[in-house]
Scaffold this motif. Structure first.
Motif, PDB file in Angstrom:
ATOM      1  N   LYS A   1       0.835  -1.205   0.000  1.00  0.00           N
ATOM      2  CA  LYS A   1       0.000   0.000   0.000  1.00  0.00           C
ATOM      3  C   LYS A   1       0.867   1.252   0.000  1.00  0.00           C
ATOM      4  CE  LYS A   1      -4.447  -1.239   0.268  1.00  0.00           C
ATOM      5  NZ  LYS A   1      -5.483  -0.778  -0.669  1.00  0.00           N
ATOM      6  N   GLY A   2       0.502   2.189  -0.867  1.00  0.00           N
ATOM      7  CA  GLY A   2       1.255   3.422  -0.963  1.00  0.00           C
ATOM      8  C   GLY A   2       2.445   3.346  -1.891  1.00  0.00           C
ATOM      9  N   ASN A   3       2.734   2.119  -2.408  1.00  0.00           N
ATOM     10  CA  ASN A   3       3.857   1.915  -3.326  1.00  0.00           C
ATOM     11  C   ASN A   3       5.114   2.631  -2.808  1.00  0.00           C
ATOM     12  OD1 ASN A   3       5.373   1.201  -5.557  1.00  0.00           O
ATOM     13  ND2 ASN A   3       4.291   2.534  -7.010  1.00  0.00           N
ATOM     14  N   PRO A   4       5.646   2.187  -1.650  1.00  0.00           N
ATOM     15  CA  PRO A   4       6.729   2.918  -0.976  1.00  0.00           C
ATOM     16  C   PRO A   4       7.985   3.126  -1.817  1.00  0.00           C
ATOM     17  CG  PRO A   4       6.434   0.719  -0.037  1.00  0.00           C
ATOM     18  CD  PRO A   4       5.245   0.984  -0.890  1.00  0.00           C
ATOM     19  N   LYS A   5       8.259   2.232  -2.776  1.00  0.00           N
ATOM     20  CA  LYS A   5       9.438   2.418  -3.619  1.00  0.00           C
ATOM     21  C   LYS A   5       9.130   3.189  -4.902  1.00  0.00           C
ATOM     22  CE  LYS A   5      12.533  -1.291  -2.146  1.00  0.00           C
ATOM     23  NZ  LYS A   5      13.769  -0.516  -2.018  1.00  0.00           N
ATOM     24  N   GLY A   6       7.864   3.544  -5.100  1.00  0.00           N
ATOM     25  CA  GLY A   6       7.496   4.310  -6.284  1.00  0.00           C
ATOM     26  C   GLY A   6       7.743   3.565  -7.585  1.00  0.00           C
ATOM     27  N   LEU A   7       7.425   2.287  -7.619  1.00  0.00           N
ATOM     28  CA  LEU A   7       7.698   1.453  -8.792  1.00  0.00           C
ATOM     29  C   LEU A   7       6.673   1.706  -9.900  1.00  0.00           C
ATOM     30  CD1 LEU A   7       8.540  -1.877  -6.939  1.00  0.00           C
ATOM     31  CD2 LEU A   7      10.097  -0.049  -7.661  1.00  0.00           C
ATOM     32  N   ARG A   8       7.149   1.791 -11.145  1.00  0.00           N
ATOM     33  CA  ARG A   8       6.269   2.078 -12.286  1.00  0.00           C
ATOM     34  C   ARG A   8       6.473   1.110 -13.448  1.00  0.00           C
ATOM     35  NH1 ARG A   8       4.153   4.258  -8.849  1.00  0.00           N
ATOM     36  NH2 ARG A   8       3.781   6.482  -8.486  1.00  0.00           N
ATOM     37  N   THR A   9       7.710   0.613 -13.636  1.00  0.00           N
ATOM     38  CA  THR A   9       8.035  -0.306 -14.725  1.00  0.00           C
ATOM     39  C   THR A   9       9.148  -1.242 -14.259  1.00  0.00           C
ATOM     40  OG1 THR A   9       9.786   1.068 -15.662  1.00  0.00           O
ATOM     41  CG2 THR A   9       7.524   1.485 -16.454  1.00  0.00           C
ATOM     42  N   PHE A  10       9.461  -2.248 -15.073  1.00  0.00           N
ATOM     43  CA  PHE A  10      10.584  -3.131 -14.743  1.00  0.00           C
ATOM     44  C   PHE A  10      11.902  -2.364 -14.724  1.00  0.00           C
ATOM     45  CE2 PHE A  10       7.736  -6.621 -16.174  1.00  0.00           C
ATOM     46  CZ  PHE A  10       7.879  -7.450 -15.071  1.00  0.00           C
ATOM     47  N   LYS A  11      12.096  -1.484 -15.683  1.00  0.00           N
ATOM     48  CA  LYS A  11      13.335  -0.704 -15.731  1.00  0.00           C
ATOM     49  C   LYS A  11      13.494   0.132 -14.468  1.00  0.00           C
ATOM     50  CE  LYS A  11      15.916   2.475 -18.693  1.00  0.00           C
ATOM     51  NZ  LYS A  11      15.917   3.254 -19.960  1.00  0.00           N
ATOM     52  N   ASP A  12      12.398   0.708 -14.039  1.00  0.00           N
ATOM     53  CA  ASP A  12      12.376   1.504 -12.812  1.00  0.00           C
ATOM     54  C   ASP A  12      12.729   0.630 -11.604  1.00  0.00           C
ATOM     55  OD1 ASP A  12      11.764   3.871 -11.314  1.00  0.00           O
ATOM     56  OD2 ASP A  12       9.852   2.966 -10.770  1.00  0.00           O
ATOM     57  N   ALA A  13      12.163  -0.584 -11.588  1.00  0.00           N
ATOM     58  CA  ALA A  13      12.402  -1.501 -10.476  1.00  0.00           C
ATOM     59  C   ALA A  13      13.864  -1.936 -10.413  1.00  0.00           C
ATOM     60  CB  ALA A  13      11.478  -2.712 -10.610  1.00  0.00           C
ATOM     61  N   VAL A  14      14.464  -2.160 -11.582  1.00  0.00           N
ATOM     62  CA  VAL A  14      15.878  -2.529 -11.631  1.00  0.00           C
ATOM     63  C   VAL A  14      16.735  -1.407 -11.051  1.00  0.00           C
ATOM     64  CG1 VAL A  14      17.832  -2.958 -13.166  1.00  0.00           C
ATOM     65  CG2 VAL A  14      15.663  -4.138 -13.564  1.00  0.00           C
ATOM     66  N   ALA A  15      16.429  -0.171 -11.464  1.00  0.00           N
ATOM     67  CA  ALA A  15      17.218   0.980 -10.994  1.00  0.00           C
ATOM     68  C   ALA A  15      17.136   1.138  -9.487  1.00  0.00           C
ATOM     69  CB  ALA A  15      16.730   2.246 -11.684  1.00  0.00           C
ATOM     70  N   LYS A  16      15.988   0.765  -8.915  1.00  0.00           N
ATOM     71  CA  LYS A  16      15.786   0.908  -7.475  1.00  0.00           C
ATOM     72  C   LYS A  16      16.114  -0.366  -6.702  1.00  0.00           C
ATOM     73  CE  LYS A  16      12.374   4.541  -8.184  1.00  0.00           C
ATOM     74  NZ  LYS A  16      10.956   4.965  -8.108  1.00  0.00           N
ATOM     75  N   LYS A  17      16.670  -1.360  -7.417  1.00  0.00           N
ATOM     76  CA  LYS A  17      17.083  -2.629  -6.817  1.00  0.00           C
ATOM     77  C   LYS A  17      15.937  -3.274  -6.020  1.00  0.00           C
ATOM     78  CE  LYS A  17      21.946  -1.281  -6.624  1.00  0.00           C
ATOM     79  NZ  LYS A  17      23.170  -1.108  -5.791  1.00  0.00           N
ATOM     80  N   ALA A  18      14.756  -3.212  -6.594  1.00  0.00           N
ATOM     81  CA  ALA A  18      13.573  -3.788  -5.949  1.00  0.00           C
ATOM     82  C   ALA A  18      13.568  -5.303  -6.092  1.00  0.00           C
ATOM     83  CB  ALA A  18      12.307  -3.197  -6.567  1.00  0.00           C
ATOM     84  N   LYS A  19      13.199  -5.985  -5.021  1.00  0.00           N
ATOM     85  CA  LYS A  19      13.108  -7.442  -5.049  1.00  0.00           C
ATOM     86  C   LYS A  19      11.817  -7.853  -5.746  1.00  0.00           C
ATOM     87  CE  LYS A  19      15.721  -8.068  -0.734  1.00  0.00           C
ATOM     88  NZ  LYS A  19      15.654  -8.584   0.658  1.00  0.00           N
ATOM     89  N   CYS A  20      11.958  -8.842  -6.637  1.00  0.00           N
ATOM     90  CA  CYS A  20      10.871  -9.172  -7.565  1.00  0.00           C
ATOM     91  C   CYS A  20      10.400 -10.612  -7.406  1.00  0.00           C
ATOM     92  CB  CYS A  20      11.380  -8.945  -8.993  1.00  0.00           C
ATOM     93  SG  CYS A  20      10.303  -9.497 -10.307  1.00  0.00           S
ATOM     94  N   ALA A  21       9.088 -10.825  -7.500  1.00  0.00           N
ATOM     95  CA  ALA A  21       8.490 -12.167  -7.559  1.00  0.00           C
ATOM     96  C   ALA A  21       7.632 -12.255  -8.815  1.00  0.00           C
ATOM     97  CB  ALA A  21       7.648 -12.447  -6.327  1.00  0.00           C
ATOM     98  N   ILE A  22       7.681 -13.414  -9.474  1.00  0.00           N
ATOM     99  CA  ILE A  22       6.889 -13.653 -10.680  1.00  0.00           C
ATOM    100  C   ILE A  22       6.440 -15.110 -10.658  1.00  0.00           C
ATOM    101  CG2 ILE A  22       6.841 -13.570 -13.212  1.00  0.00           C
ATOM    102  CD1 ILE A  22       9.113 -11.578 -13.153  1.00  0.00           C
TER     103      ILE A  22
END
Length: 304
Positions: A153-174
């Motif tokens: 809730k609130g999208n604390p890392k401000g994620l918008r796309t995969f490229k964005d997630a990579v730049a922010k080193k966000a941990k990913c599940a698929i």
């Protein structure tokens, strides 16, 4: 949707359609499916308008489905439903065929089953890909699909796309076999760094528990799984990158290559439903919105 009924023999582009599946209620539909298959021996190979004429005479069309929510499945009451079967009901009724009958199978068996006449049409929201276009003919796409993320809730890392997630080193599940694995890798993730989970529910749990920053799936899947969550939300759908280019998938009904007349008749009715807004109304209960309505053509998706 759990990853059952996957198109397991495919990789790369073809894997784009190995989407989340729940083979819900297939046991309840077993008798119907067996009945449909039993008639295969008496169903002659058709071309031109012969199949449409036969379907009108029989008053029933057999639909190949893969038990995928929300695309085509048997519900807990044993009723055939989903975006493709409900659309099939509307189109075929306009073509003079009053009933639809499910023939459940695994996703990877849909095209072989169609071409061996186990059923008359694939009604499974199948993505149109160049490889599939060499095996069957498709109606025009009835929906398009973008990617989205489940985030806290609130999208604390401000994620918008995969490229964005990579730049922010966000941990990913698929989910296992999801097209989004390829999308994530193309954006810069190592596949070994992606947490592979069985389905979207497991992905939601991983986000809620803080084990990952986001779970990736199709926009419809993500919207559905967060609907009752107090801890997670869906981000705005976005266009993924495939082979270095923005790519939007489209799903459509599939027919045997000889059935051009039936396909064309189907397309004519589909066009009327799209222009009247009835198509969106039919698909809305299954999580599809105006964003999933499309003007994509089969020619575009087949590669020209």
């Amino acid at each position: 949707m759990a990853p059952l009924g996957y198109d397991d023999h495919t990789t790369g582009h073809e894997r784009r359609h190995t989407r989340r599946a729940v083979l819900t209620g297939l046991a309840a539909a077993g008798a119907l499916g067996a009945a449909g298959c039993a008639r295969v021996a008496t169903a002659s190979t058709t071309n031109g308008g012969e199949l449409l004429d036969r379907l009108r005479a029989q008053g029933v069309v057999r639909l190949g489905i893969a038990g995928e929510i929300p695309f085509g499945y048997i519900d807990k009451d044993g009723r055939l439903t989903g975006e493709a079967p409900e659309l099939a009901r509307a189109v075929f009724k306009r073509l003079g065929v009053d009933r639809v009958q499910p023939v459940p199978t695994e996703f990877g068996s849909l095209i072989p089953g169609l071409n061996s006449q186990q059923f008359d049409v694939v009604a499974a929201g199948m993505y149109v890909t160049p490889d599939r276009c060499r095996q069957v003919i498709f109606a025009d796409p009835d929906y398009q699909m973008l990617d989205s993320f489940v985030v806290r809730k609130g999208n604390p890392k401000g994620l918008r796309t995969f490229k964005d997630a990579v730049a922010k080193k966000a941990k990913c599940a698929i989910g296992t076999g999801y097209a989004q694995i390829q999308h994530a890798v193309e954006a810069g993730y190592k596949e070994s760094d992606i947490l592979i989970v069985p389905d979207q529910v497991a992905g939601l749990n991983a986000v809620e528990a803080g084990r990952v920053d986001f779970f990736a799936g199709t926009a419809v899947t993500v919207r559905q799984v967060v609907a009752k969550s107090a801890k997670a939300e869906a981000i705005k759908p976005f266009v993924p990158v495939v082979d270095g280019k923005p790519h939007v998938d489209g799903g459509a009904f599939a027919f045997r290559p000889t059935e051009t007349k039936l396909r064309d008749a189907f397309n004519a009715q589909l066009k009327k439903l799209r222009e009247s807004g009835e198509l969106e109304r039919i698909l809305r209960p299954f999580g599809f919105t105006k964003a999933e309505m499309t003007t994509l053509t089969t020619k575009e998706l087949c590669g020209g």
